[in-house]
Design a protein around this motif. Structure first.
Motif, mmCIF file in Angstrom:
data_model
loop_
_atom_site.group_PDB
_atom_site.id
_atom_site.type_symbol
_atom_site.label_atom_id
_atom_site.label_comp_id
_atom_site.label_asym_id
_atom_site.label_seq_id
_atom_site.Cartn_x
_atom_site.Cartn_y
_atom_site.Cartn_z
ATOM 1 N N VAL A 1 0.973 -1.129 0.057
ATOM 2 C CA VAL A 1 0.038 -0.472 -0.406
ATOM 3 C C VAL A 1 0.657 1.982 0.067
ATOM 4 N N SER A 2 2.152 1.397 0.805
ATOM 5 C CA SER A 2 2.001 2.482 0.694
ATOM 6 C C SER A 2 3.518 2.813 -0.476
ATOM 7 N N GLN A 3 3.450 1.921 -1.362
ATOM 8 C CA GLN A 3 3.797 2.153 -3.141
ATOM 9 C C GLN A 3 3.165 2.315 -3.916
ATOM 10 N N GLN B 1 0.099 -0.396 5.696
ATOM 11 C CA GLN B 1 0.790 0.121 4.473
ATOM 12 C C GLN B 1 1.874 -1.453 4.579
ATOM 13 N N TRP B 2 1.646 -2.259 4.906
ATOM 14 C CA TRP B 2 2.802 -3.772 4.479
ATOM 15 C C TRP B 2 1.512 -4.311 3.503
ATOM 16 N N VAL C 1 -7.880 1.333 -2.658
ATOM 17 C CA VAL C 1 -6.818 2.495 -2.137
ATOM 18 C C VAL C 1 -6.411 2.924 -3.483
#
Lengths: 194, 194
Positions: free
Chosen positions: A82-84, A171-172, B190
């Motif tokens: 998700v963070s990417q 985020q992972w 997302v």
């Protein structure tokens, strides 16, 4: 591979399939003739886990990464999180054909595993290095590429042979592409009764 | 196809890929010689959406559903949801080879779409009827079956060309298999920035 976090561990080849069994969108990376490139691909999956661990990925004829794979015979598959998401969407919409700095322009940083001249993208949940199993008919007719998995690694924060989404944090979570820049993150664990 | 809910609508073939783009575990169904069967498969995906919509699925040589597909040349692919997790796990662990009532024993109920003698499983989010594209080398060497999608439908409560997980509720989220009876449900949306 880096000091401190992330702690990247090798994953045994009887567990690597769990990195992709849930159907995440992946990044496909390759290097040939001094050029590296990375693209996003939603149409990738596992083909076998024994005796030869195998994966498949659909690569459009227009993609530059496909050309690099055809030249080198190797590719990397990695599972972004998700963070990417902005990086993944950019890697899926720009082409490296006319932009030698595509990877950097998309916000991706590469590293190289020991023993393989295959670029991998930092910050993902897991990575695989694959050797193309040449199948000219599949590649031409279906844009379908099959590879044997040679080695696999994962960031211990989120995968140690089992997914650790609950402890790793939102985020992972892996990304699952719908269309355009729209994704779903993987969600809650569901276990069958028996 | 049934009165009241669920309201099942045909999905145009330029949108069907979204049913599987997020990498859900699917059910594979087939019928030949008066026998119907259904199995679960995590290794399925999209191969193309135009000009011919195509899917792929890995079918082990031991499976009875594979035999029915080889006989009939057709198969159904459907996307099950959280409320069906026990049924999906059962369909993935029992074989229909020695149990003519496997489908019922696993708690699945079949229906048949107009125009096709292909069984489909009630209660799923979406369904596709596919015609096998015979590829003897892929089938033998990689257990990989490719099909052309002929028609697709979805339950309007959860998919109308777009996924409607938020309004449909948690029981309608798709299942993504890890191993054994362990799955993840698809999670939160997302969206990339650009």
């Amino acid at each position: 591979m880096e000091r401190g976090r992330p702690l990247i561990r090798q994953i045994s080849l009887d567990k690597y399939y769990r990195l992709m069994n849930t159907g995440p969108t992946v990044l496909v990376s390759a290097r040939a003739g001094g050029r590296s490139n990375v693209m996003a691909a939603a149409w990738a999956g596992i083909v076998d886990f024994a005796p030869t661990p195998k994966v498949s990925v659909v690569l459009d004829k227009a993609t530059y990464t496909r050309e690099l794979i055809e030249q080198s015979g190797y590719f990397g598959l990695q599972v972004p999180v998700v963070s990417q998401v902005d990086m993944v969407a950019a890697l899926g919409s720009r082409s490296g054909r006319n932009d030698p700095d595509k990877v950097a322009h998309c916000g991706a940083a590469l590293f190289y595993p020991e023993k393989f001249d295959v670029p991998l993208v930092r910050g993902c949940a897991g990575w695989m290095v694959c050797k193309l199993i040449p199948e000219p008919h599949n590649q031409q007719e279906h844009d379908l590429f099959i590879g044997a998995v040679l080695d696999a690694w994962a960031d211990d924060i989120v995968f140690d042979g089992h997914w650790k989404f609950d402890s790793a944090g939102p985020q992972w979570r892996t990304l699952h592409h719908v269309a355009g820049g729209h994704f779903y993150a993987i969600g809650e664990e569901v276990t069958a009764r028996s």
